[in-house]
Motif scaffolding. Sequence first.
Motif, PDB file in Angstrom:
ATOM      1  N   UNK A 117       6.163  40.983  25.902  1.00  0.00           N
ATOM      2  CA  UNK A 117       6.422  41.333  27.300  1.00  0.00           C
ATOM      3  C   UNK A 117       6.919  42.779  27.321  1.00  0.00           C
ATOM      4  N   UNK A 118       5.992  43.729  27.541  1.00  0.00           N
ATOM      5  CA  UNK A 118       6.388  45.135  27.480  1.00  0.00           C
ATOM      6  C   UNK A 118       7.453  45.474  28.517  1.00  0.00           C
ATOM      7  N   UNK A 119       7.394  44.831  29.701  1.00  0.00           N
ATOM      8  CA  UNK A 119       8.357  45.156  30.751  1.00  0.00           C
ATOM      9  C   UNK A 119       9.764  44.749  30.317  1.00  0.00           C
ATOM     10  N   UNK A 120       9.867  43.594  29.693  1.00  0.00           N
ATOM     11  CA  UNK A 120      11.177  43.112  29.261  1.00  0.00           C
ATOM     12  C   UNK A 120      11.546  43.692  27.895  1.00  0.00           C
ATOM     13  N   UNK A 121      10.548  44.238  27.217  1.00  0.00           N
ATOM     14  CA  UNK A 121      10.801  44.812  25.893  1.00  0.00           C
ATOM     15  C   UNK A 121      10.982  43.772  24.819  1.00  0.00           C
ATOM     16  N   UNK A 137      12.459  44.027  21.012  1.00  0.00           N
ATOM     17  CA  UNK A 137      11.765  45.031  20.181  1.00  0.00           C
ATOM     18  C   UNK A 137      10.875  45.827  21.124  1.00  0.00           C
ATOM     19  N   UNK A 138      11.500  46.667  21.972  1.00  0.00           N
ATOM     20  CA  UNK A 138      10.777  47.303  23.088  1.00  0.00           C
ATOM     21  C   UNK A 138       9.548  48.094  22.666  1.00  0.00           C
ATOM     22  N   UNK A 139       9.715  48.883  21.622  1.00  0.00           N
ATOM     23  CA  UNK A 139       8.616  49.754  21.231  1.00  0.00           C
ATOM     24  C   UNK A 139       7.426  48.921  20.707  1.00  0.00           C
ATOM     25  N   UNK A 140       7.740  47.896  19.897  1.00  0.00           N
ATOM     26  CA  UNK A 140       6.669  47.057  19.358  1.00  0.00           C
ATOM     27  C   UNK A 140       5.984  46.311  20.498  1.00  0.00           C
ATOM     28  N   UNK A 141       6.785  45.879  21.483  1.00  0.00           N
ATOM     29  CA  UNK A 141       6.226  45.142  22.619  1.00  0.00           C
ATOM     30  C   UNK A 141       5.188  45.982  23.352  1.00  0.00           C
ATOM     31  N   UNK A 142       5.455  47.281  23.467  1.00  0.00           N
ATOM     32  CA  UNK A 142       4.506  48.172  24.145  1.00  0.00           C
ATOM     33  C   UNK A 142       3.232  48.373  23.349  1.00  0.00           C
ATOM     34  N   UNK A 143       3.409  48.444  22.036  1.00  0.00           N
ATOM     35  CA  UNK A 143       2.356  48.907  21.166  1.00  0.00           C
ATOM     36  C   UNK A 143       1.388  47.852  20.683  1.00  0.00           C
ATOM     37  N   UNK A 144       1.924  46.693  20.452  1.00  0.00           N
ATOM     38  CA  UNK A 144       1.176  45.703  19.658  1.00  0.00           C
ATOM     39  C   UNK A 144      -0.134  45.324  20.360  1.00  0.00           C
ATOM     40  N   UNK A 145      -1.092  44.970  19.540  1.00  0.00           N
ATOM     41  CA  UNK A 145      -2.357  44.460  20.060  1.00  0.00           C
ATOM     42  C   UNK A 145      -2.599  43.113  19.402  1.00  0.00           C
ATOM     43  N   UNK A 146      -3.522  42.353  19.981  1.00  0.00           N
ATOM     44  CA  UNK A 146      -3.818  41.026  19.449  1.00  0.00           C
ATOM     45  C   UNK A 146      -4.179  41.123  17.977  1.00  0.00           C
ATOM     46  N   UNK A 147      -3.638  40.222  17.180  1.00  0.00           N
ATOM     47  CA  UNK A 147      -3.965  40.184  15.757  1.00  0.00           C
ATOM     48  C   UNK A 147      -2.952  40.882  14.881  1.00  0.00           C
ATOM     49  N   UNK A 148      -2.023  41.610  15.476  1.00  0.00           N
ATOM     50  CA  UNK A 148      -1.052  42.339  14.649  1.00  0.00           C
ATOM     51  C   UNK A 148       0.187  41.492  14.369  1.00  0.00           C
ATOM     52  N   UNK A 149       0.930  41.916  13.365  1.00  0.00           N
ATOM     53  CA  UNK A 149       2.100  41.150  12.960  1.00  0.00           C
ATOM     54  C   UNK A 149       3.310  42.055  12.746  1.00  0.00           C
ATOM     55  N   UNK A 150       4.446  41.435  12.528  1.00  0.00           N
ATOM     56  CA  UNK A 150       5.656  42.180  12.177  1.00  0.00           C
ATOM     57  C   UNK A 150       6.146  41.647  10.835  1.00  0.00           C
ATOM     58  N   UNK A 151       7.032  42.400  10.204  1.00  0.00           N
ATOM     59  CA  UNK A 151       7.746  41.868   9.036  1.00  0.00           C
ATOM     60  C   UNK A 151       9.229  41.873   9.383  1.00  0.00           C
ATOM     61  N   UNK A 152       9.863  40.737   9.117  1.00  0.00           N
ATOM     62  CA  UNK A 152      11.227  40.500   9.548  1.00  0.00           C
ATOM     63  C   UNK A 152      12.105  40.296   8.324  1.00  0.00           C
ATOM     64  N   UNK A 153      13.324  40.827   8.397  1.00  0.00           N
ATOM     65  CA  UNK A 153      14.335  40.448   7.399  1.00  0.00           C
ATOM     66  C   UNK A 153      15.514  39.865   8.145  1.00  0.00           C
ATOM     67  N   UNK A 154      15.934  38.673   7.754  1.00  0.00           N
ATOM     68  CA  UNK A 154      16.997  38.011   8.496  1.00  0.00           C
ATOM     69  C   UNK A 154      18.324  38.716   8.249  1.00  0.00           C
ATOM     70  N   UNK A 155      18.647  38.978   6.993  1.00  0.00           N
ATOM     71  CA  UNK A 155      19.908  39.655   6.690  1.00  0.00           C
ATOM     72  C   UNK A 155      19.746  40.569   5.480  1.00  0.00           C
ATOM     73  N   UNK A 156      20.845  41.094   5.021  1.00  0.00           N
ATOM     74  CA  UNK A 156      20.868  42.094   3.958  1.00  0.00           C
ATOM     75  C   UNK A 156      20.209  41.604   2.652  1.00  0.00           C
ATOM     76  N   UNK A 157      20.314  40.297   2.375  1.00  0.00           N
ATOM     77  CA  UNK A 157      19.713  39.773   1.144  1.00  0.00           C
ATOM     78  C   UNK A 157      18.322  39.218   1.386  1.00  0.00           C
ATOM     79  N   UNK A 158      17.894  39.285   2.631  1.00  0.00           N
ATOM     80  CA  UNK A 158      16.695  38.567   3.030  1.00  0.00           C
ATOM     81  C   UNK A 158      15.429  39.137   2.433  1.00  0.00           C
ATOM     82  N   UNK A 159      14.420  38.255   2.318  1.00  0.00           N
ATOM     83  CA  UNK A 159      13.117  38.754   1.914  1.00  0.00           C
ATOM     84  C   UNK A 159      12.366  39.209   3.166  1.00  0.00           C
ATOM     85  N   UNK A 160      11.276  39.894   2.934  1.00  0.00           N
ATOM     86  CA  UNK A 160      10.493  40.414   4.053  1.00  0.00           C
ATOM     87  C   UNK A 160       9.467  39.340   4.429  1.00  0.00           C
ATOM     88  N   UNK A 161       9.615  38.806   5.660  1.00  0.00           N
ATOM     89  CA  UNK A 161       8.748  37.705   6.086  1.00  0.00           C
ATOM     90  C   UNK A 161       7.731  38.215   7.103  1.00  0.00           C
TER      91      UNK A 161
END
Lengths: 286, 490
Positions: free
Chosen positions: A53-57, A21-45
């Motif tokens: 690791x911004x270098x590795x993205x 998640x290259x862009x998020x890796x660059x941007x994120x700061x301590x304390x922030x979170x993401x919301x993930x969906x595993x698949x098409x029926x998935x809930x937002x977790x």
Amino acid sequence: MNEILENTVIAESVNRYVIAAPKIAQRRKAGQFVIVRVDEHGERIPLTIADADPARGTITLVVQAVGKSTAQMATLKPGDSLRDVVGPLGAPTHIERRGTAVVIGGGIGIAPAHPIAQALKAAGNTVISILGARTQALLIMEEEMRRASDEVIVCTDDGTCGLQGFVTHALADLIAQRGKPDFVFAVGPVPMMKYVSLLTKEHGIPTMVSLNPIMVDGTGMCGGCRVTVGSEMKFACVDGPDFDGHLVDFDELIKRQAFYKEQEQLAYQQMQERCQAESLAQATPS
Amino acid sequence: MSDQLDPHEIERLRSLKPKERMQIPRQQMPEQAPDVRRANFREVPHGLPAMTAIVEANRCLACKKPACVEGCPVGIDIPGFVALIVQGDFEGAVRKVKETNMLPAICGRVCPQEAQCEALCVVGKRGDPVAIGRLERFVADWEREHGLVEPPPTGAPTGKSVGVVGSGPAGLTAAIDLRRLGHEVTIYEALHAPGGVLMYGIPEFRLPKSIVSAEVEVVQRMGVQIEYNYVIGQIETVDELLERHDAVFLGTGAGLPWFMNLPGENLNGVYSANEYLTRCNLMRAYEFPYSDTPIAASERVAVIGGGNVAMDVARTAARLGAKEVYLIYRRSEAEMPARIEEIHHAREEGIVFKLLHNPVRYIGDECGRVCQVECIRMELGEPDASGRRRPVPVEGSQFTIDVDTVVVAIGNGPNPLVPKTTAGLDVDARHGTVKTNLETMRTSKRGVFAGGDIAIGAATVILAMGHGRKAARSIDHFLRTGVWDVEKVE
Ligand SMILES: Cc1cc2nc3c(=O)[nH]c(=O)nc-3n(C[C@H](O)[C@H](O)[C@H](O)COP(=O)(O)OP(=O)(O)OC[C@H]3O[C@@H](n4cnc5c(N)ncnc54)[C@H](O)[C@@H]3O)c2cc1C
Ligand SMILES: Cc1cc2nc3c(=O)[nH]c(=O)nc-3n(C[C@H](O)[C@H](O)[C@H](O)COP(=O)(O)OP(=O)(O)OC[C@H]3O[C@@H](n4cnc5c(N)ncnc54)[C@H](O)[C@@H]3O)c2cc1C
Ligand code: SF4
Ligand code: SF4
Ligand code: FES
């Protein structure tokens, strides 16, 4: 789609994921979170960004399998992808130089505590971390926390590792022996954050906690994540997730988190039954 | 839907005199029976069969100075497209509509026609107006069902690019028109799916999501890039977008739910309309546990509010299995902002209207789940600023209703995320809207345009689309001339 590069079991039912998640890796700061969906029926977790690791993205998530979605996520292999990853969400933790900061992580909460400890240290604080777990097998990220802190105190409920007792005991001892720290940050199970906040309130120590109410969108659109802070309604996903621990209505939060418990258990059970049926079908030659 | 055309009948109808035309009754649209549809999420009205559409179209008097067009916020050539239906030329009719409205399948379903085009139709002066919305829907459905939907041609590349924030009707329309003018367009959408309220808010039984998806596909076929899971203000700011794009259009809508600050509002089972509808529509909670997102299982639901959103919630609750659904509204039915058709449908589906009632607090059980709502009766006093009579509580008239779920549907304001993170973007302090010149759709910040609910507060799909179109013209003007301070754009 975001590729999973690594998925490692780091404790009982706890996995560490490294996700592209290259862009998020660059941007994120301590304390922030993401919301993930595993698949098409998935809930937002919602999941805290434990490292990046911004270098590795890549971003790192540390997730405890507690129900259907997180259990399903645990079955994914490197090379698989998550359907959606959105972030960084939430306001970054307010980091300043205060002197001595105690960072308390309970259970899976050690993962979100990690970037906070790193940031507080980088801002010039002396960081003492208190890590709590039910038992040694559930203790995670001790090494990482040692690197991010000046000192680490481990405690387990059953005494299998470190001190025996709750993190609040360790904190009380610390205050008694060495005086008041300048700042406390606590993240973990809500009852833990509640008792930490009660203790620090008694001592007048500024305390921030990171709340994890049930969320849907994570952008302030649904109000599902509302919490009461100082008798005001706040949306944890945009106003938080960090709040002043002395003002949070923890009892309300505990109830709100449990709202879908029965339905969630049903879904989890059905998934497990399906998995068993499938593996049984595979095992039986036709 | 029957497609059979009867050429003799078409001819006979065409030869009718105006007087005779006036005799034709407004054609009914077949729909699912209330007791059937209350148990499913499928669309309620089935759409007009082709011959019925032709009969309906013959009710139009083809006015020289059509009043109906005045009532349409985007000024569709209504007599023009209706005349083509009269001839059985549905393809021509849909082309005509699409000259001004790119999303007719959506508008034909959700426009408040009775307050717009149909309100001004002359036939309506002495009877029922021409069913313009239904005809619009008919031609759009006909085109899609016959696989004839073609993206409009894109203009010669201009080398300019525009970032569009939000994929609701405002953003989608702006994107289409900007591509027609040859500009590159990228849409940034916070959610994992496009469409804004069309997708997460308006329920399937009123606007099937497959129709929204089909419209979005057209937008993509025109070469518009859509970045999902991209929250502007978090992953990037508007200023950063301006480094990559020559202009930015804000179509972020009014997605911030209002609550009433009542005791007990944070009890379990008390939802905002946005959360309730999002769980159901976007996350498909009605398929739980096949889909992973749960929603409260309810027997008795109170919905607070009297607008379209409240109707959508009430009808959704009924479909999710609630036995009793109460709609609690503080004024009388005459003041209800919801569309007449929605009120009618809700009544048919057994929604119980508690008019001139207002909630005062919510009472919970020992687990923290709402179990009662305390209401107070209201009566209408003097007219307020909106010209509607102000409801005032009747002292001592409190009573409680047993409920297990409450949905607060009293309205939404603009989400502050983008305004808060954009320096130089003026915001209306009272409404939270981005200050926008409604002639040019320009904001206080050079290069930034806005339209739809973010500019005027919660409104309608067609107004959002109208704004999107206007903004596209204005953006084009800005990109060609570089002039920012203009009063009007031709
Ligand atoms: C800001 C934030 C950060 C978080 N960070 C982490 C993290 O770093 N690691 C981690 O393991 N967990 C984290 N969580 C908790 C994680 O989101 C839940 O454990 C997960 O959603 C459970 O889903 P499930 O389907 O597996 O379990 P379920 O069986 O559905 O739920 C189990 C319990 O998890 C909670 N939960 C369920 N759905 C949600 C939801 N949509 N939002 C929030 N909580 C929910 C409820 O209390 C529920 O009773 C975080 C939550 C929030 C709000
Ligand atoms: C339940 C309900 C029923 C309705 N019924 C009708 C009806 O019958 N008829 C009618 O005409 N109108 C109706 N409306 C009103 C109508 O839907 C809105 O006026 C219209 O959708 C506004 O369009 P918009 O493009 O301005 O915004 P929206 O449709 O709200 O779309 C905004 C989009 O921007 C995205 N976004 C927001 N913030 C960000 C960000 N920071 N970064 C990236 N993306 C972002 C959102 O996720 C969303 O997709 C209804 C509204 C609701 C809620
Ligand atoms: S877009 Fe709406 S107002 Fe205009 S003609 Fe169609 S239904 Fe009527
Ligand atoms: S006002 Fe009515 S009758 Fe006249 S053109 Fe419009 S739809 Fe036809
Ligand atoms: S998760 Fe929807 S408003 Fe916070």
